[in-house]
Design a protein around this motif. Structure first.
Motif, PDB file in Angstrom:
ATOM      1  N   ALA A   3       0.843  -1.201   0.000  1.00 48.00           N
ATOM      2  CA  ALA A   3       0.000   0.000   0.000  1.00 48.00           C
ATOM      3  C   ALA A   3       0.874   1.246   0.000  1.00 48.00           C
ATOM      4  N   THR A   4       0.359   2.294  -0.673  1.00 44.99           N
ATOM      5  CA  THR A   4       1.083   3.557  -0.716  1.00 44.99           C
ATOM      6  C   THR A   4       1.175   4.153   0.680  1.00 44.99           C
ATOM      7  N   GLN A   5       2.379   4.525   1.081  1.00 43.58           N
ATOM      8  CA  GLN A   5       2.581   5.182   2.368  1.00 43.58           C
ATOM      9  C   GLN A   5       2.565   6.695   2.180  1.00 43.58           C
ATOM     10  N   HIS A   6       1.894   7.370   3.099  1.00 40.10           N
ATOM     11  CA  HIS A   6       1.803   8.831   3.047  1.00 40.10           C
ATOM     12  C   HIS A   6       2.706   9.430   4.121  1.00 40.10           C
ATOM     13  N   PHE A   7       3.656  10.250   3.696  1.00 42.20           N
ATOM     14  CA  PHE A   7       4.531  11.003   4.601  1.00 42.20           C
ATOM     15  C   PHE A   7       4.058  12.449   4.636  1.00 42.20           C
ATOM     16  N   VAL A   8       3.957  13.005   5.826  1.00 42.69           N
ATOM     17  CA  VAL A   8       3.691  14.436   5.985  1.00 42.69           C
ATOM     18  C   VAL A   8       4.922  15.081   6.602  1.00 42.69           C
ATOM     19  N   PHE A   9       5.355  16.182   6.009  1.00 38.05           N
ATOM     20  CA  PHE A   9       6.486  16.935   6.532  1.00 38.05           C
ATOM     21  C   PHE A   9       5.974  18.257   7.088  1.00 38.05           C
ATOM     22  N   ALA A  10       6.074  18.398   8.408  1.00 34.84           N
ATOM     23  CA  ALA A  10       5.665  19.636   9.083  1.00 34.84           C
ATOM     24  C   ALA A  10       6.845  20.589   9.044  1.00 34.84           C
ATOM     25  N   LEU A  11       6.731  21.611   8.206  1.00 39.31           N
ATOM     26  CA  LEU A  11       7.853  22.512   7.937  1.00 39.31           C
ATOM     27  C   LEU A  11       7.778  23.736   8.847  1.00 39.31           C
ATOM     28  N   VAL A  12       8.755  23.857   9.712  1.00 34.94           N
ATOM     29  CA  VAL A  12       8.851  25.011  10.607  1.00 34.94           C
ATOM     30  C   VAL A  12       9.623  26.104   9.890  1.00 34.94           C
ATOM     31  N   GLU A  13       9.175  27.338  10.051  1.00 31.56           N
ATOM     32  CA  GLU A  13       9.819  28.454   9.364  1.00 31.56           C
ATOM     33  C   GLU A  13      11.333  28.426   9.556  1.00 31.56           C
ATOM     34  N   ASP A  14      12.059  28.701   8.450  1.00 31.38           N
ATOM     35  CA  ASP A  14      13.524  28.621   8.410  1.00 31.38           C
ATOM     36  C   ASP A  14      14.018  27.183   8.430  1.00 31.38           C
ATOM     37  N   SER A  42       3.194  15.083   1.522  1.00 29.62           N
ATOM     38  CA  SER A  42       2.600  16.416   1.516  1.00 29.62           C
ATOM     39  C   SER A  42       3.268  17.241   2.597  1.00 29.62           C
ATOM     40  N   TYR A  43       3.016  18.560   2.536  1.00 31.14           N
ATOM     41  CA  TYR A  43       3.669  19.490   3.449  1.00 31.14           C
ATOM     42  C   TYR A  43       2.631  20.238   4.281  1.00 31.14           C
ATOM     43  N   ALA A  44       3.049  20.595   5.484  1.00 32.80           N
ATOM     44  CA  ALA A  44       2.193  21.410   6.357  1.00 32.80           C
ATOM     45  C   ALA A  44       3.041  22.527   6.954  1.00 32.80           C
ATOM     46  N   SER A  45       2.386  23.633   7.269  1.00 28.39           N
ATOM     47  CA  SER A  45       3.080  24.758   7.914  1.00 28.39           C
ATOM     48  C   SER A  45       2.129  25.410   8.905  1.00 28.39           C
ATOM     49  N   LEU A  46       2.625  26.401   9.606  1.00 26.82           N
ATOM     50  CA  LEU A  46       1.802  27.056  10.623  1.00 26.82           C
ATOM     51  C   LEU A  46       0.573  27.715  10.018  1.00 26.82           C
ATOM     52  N   ASP A  47       0.738  28.438   8.892  1.00 25.19           N
ATOM     53  CA  ASP A  47      -0.409  29.152   8.304  1.00 25.19           C
ATOM     54  C   ASP A  47      -1.143  28.338   7.250  1.00 25.19           C
ATOM     55  N   LEU A  49      -0.331  27.834   4.240  1.00 26.58           N
ATOM     56  CA  LEU A  49      -0.159  28.405   2.901  1.00 26.58           C
ATOM     57  C   LEU A  49       1.241  28.152   2.362  1.00 26.58           C
ATOM     58  N   THR A  50       2.239  28.652   3.060  1.00 23.78           N
ATOM     59  CA  THR A  50       3.619  28.492   2.619  1.00 23.78           C
ATOM     60  C   THR A  50       4.526  28.250   3.822  1.00 23.78           C
ATOM     61  N   ALA A  51       5.733  27.802   3.516  1.00 19.68           N
ATOM     62  CA  ALA A  51       6.793  27.699   4.524  1.00 19.68           C
ATOM     63  C   ALA A  51       8.068  28.216   3.879  1.00 19.68           C
ATOM     64  N   ARG A  52       8.856  28.961   4.625  1.00 18.45           N
ATOM     65  CA  ARG A  52      10.083  29.541   4.092  1.00 18.45           C
ATOM     66  C   ARG A  52      11.283  28.803   4.663  1.00 18.45           C
ATOM     67  N   SER A  53      12.189  28.416   3.786  1.00 14.70           N
ATOM     68  CA  SER A  53      13.402  27.730   4.214  1.00 14.70           C
ATOM     69  C   SER A  53      14.473  28.746   4.593  1.00 14.70           C
ATOM     70  N   SER A  54      15.540  28.264   5.182  1.00  9.05           N
ATOM     71  CA  SER A  54      16.610  29.163   5.624  1.00  9.05           C
ATOM     72  C   SER A  54      17.363  29.780   4.447  1.00  9.05           C
ATOM     73  N   ASP A  55      17.225  29.191   3.248  1.00 14.35           N
ATOM     74  CA  ASP A  55      17.830  29.807   2.062  1.00 14.35           C
ATOM     75  C   ASP A  55      16.819  30.663   1.300  1.00 14.35           C
ATOM     76  N   GLN A  58      10.360  29.784  -0.821  1.00 16.50           N
ATOM     77  CA  GLN A  58       8.985  29.649  -0.353  1.00 16.50           C
ATOM     78  C   GLN A  58       8.390  28.360  -0.908  1.00 16.50           C
ATOM     79  N   ILE A  59       7.922  27.488  -0.030  1.00 17.11           N
ATOM     80  CA  ILE A  59       7.317  26.219  -0.413  1.00 17.11           C
ATOM     81  C   ILE A  59       5.815  26.302  -0.174  1.00 17.11           C
ATOM     82  N   LYS A  60       5.019  26.028  -1.210  1.00 15.70           N
ATOM     83  CA  LYS A  60       3.574  25.951  -1.012  1.00 15.70           C
ATOM     84  C   LYS A  60       3.249  24.652  -0.276  1.00 15.70           C
ATOM     85  N   VAL A  61       2.377  24.739   0.707  1.00 19.31           N
ATOM     86  CA  VAL A  61       2.049  23.558   1.502  1.00 19.31           C
ATOM     87  C   VAL A  61       0.596  23.158   1.293  1.00 19.31           C
TER      88      VAL A  61
END
Length: 317
Positions: A3-14, A42-47, A49-55, A58-61
């Motif tokens: 079965a397909t496994q679903h990974f969620v990455f909770a992206l914290v700002e920076d 898939s990705y998740a962030s606080l808002d 909408l997006t998450a910003r990396s340290s470089d 902007q990643i759409k979540v």
């Protein structure tokens, strides 16, 4: 496992972009090679909408922390400055997931700090980027911090960041779908020095501890220059003009280990590099790393890495 496994990455700002790429690319390549949808993510962030990396990318979540979907694995990924952020929303969501679902929660790079702050890692082995080791041990003494590149055999798996994230993902792929697929993914990534969980992080003492204590830096320099003819801790201490007990305290305080164990890890790491990067015989590698007997070297190596030197080399063919 089919079965397909679903990974969620909770992206914290920076968050660290390198760690994110090292997390998702092995999954993508596993799908490509197998020609099956083994993984999705898939990705998740606080808002939400997006998450910003340290470089500054902007990643759409897909979701916010509050509405993260049911999934098989949920990894927190953060980067610099996470100690000074408010993680109340994320930790509340994680506790709810941990209580109500069967999701496996983990952390990548400095995300282990956030899990530890939430109390998830109490009594657990955990890995985090070496830059945070000293402060992590001070802040979370109830967590068993290890110097390994990742910890997989724990309720809450953790990776120390950067390419260690790829090591963890390749380990999970091997668990899920077999070692052959994991090796094929590593080959596709041109990643021929895949590390096991027991591999220690390679740490720059000058950037981490040398600036704090010159005796510790000098001790590690002595060790690195004498891997083929190792010195005893008492001899190193004598060279530095300090007591053996003082040397033991320095290694315990800054590196959470003993001089003898640290020295052995350095020698074994060099041995592993020689095995995978050269054509030296096992006996030659043993001698180059200060082992008088190839048999003793093989036993110590197997204890450290789970394979003999010969098996280590055969894995590359």
């Amino acid at each position: 496992m089919t079965a397909t496994q679903h990974f969620v990455f909770a992206l914290v700002e920076d968050f660290t972009h390198l760690a994110l790429a090292c997390a998702t690319e092995p999954l993508r390549i596993a799908n490509l090679i197998s020609n099956k949808p083994l993984y999705r993510w898939s990705y998740a962030s606080l808002d939400g909408l997006t998450a910003r990396s340290s470089d500054n990318c902007q990643i759409k979540v897909h979701n916010s922390f509050c509405d993260m979907p049911d999934c098989d694995r949920l990894f927190i990924l953060s980067g610099i400055g996470m100690q000074f952020k408010d993680h109340t929303v994320l930790l509340t969501a994680l506790r709810r997931k941990d209580r109500l679902s069967r999701v496996c929660i983990g952390a990548l790079c400095s995300g282990s700090w956030i899990l530890a702050r939430g109390g998830f890692l109490n009594g657990q082995n955990a890995a985090i980027h070496w830059e945070f080791h000293d402060s992590f041990m001070e802040e979370f003494p109830e967590v068993n911090l290890v110097r390994s590149v990742f910890v997989a055999e724990s309720k809450y798996p953790t990776a120390s960041g950067g390419t260690a994230t790829a090591d963890l993902m390749l380990h999970l792929i091997a668990q899920d779908h077999g070692r052959d697929l994991s090796i094929s993914v590593a080959d596709q990534m041109v990643y021929n020095a895949v590390r096991e969980a027991t591999a220690a992080q390679k740490v720059s003492l000058q950037s981490r501890s040398g600036v704090r204590d010159t005796n510790l830096s000098a001790a590690v320099t002595f060790m690195s220059q004498r891997l083929d003819q190792p010195l005893s801790p008492s001899m190193i201490a004598r060279e530095l003009g300090i007591s053996t007990r003082q040397l033991e305290r320095l290694f315990g305080k800054y590196l959470n280990t003993s001089p003898k164990k640290y020295y052995m890890e350095m020698r074994l790491e060099r041995a592993r590099n020689l095995l995978v990067q050269t054509e030296k015989s096992v006996t030659e590698v043993a001698m180059a790393c200060g082992f008088d007997s190839a048999g003793y070297f093989s036993r110590v190596y197997r204890t450290a890495y789970g394979v003999t030197p010969t098996m280590q080399r055969s894995q590359l063919s």
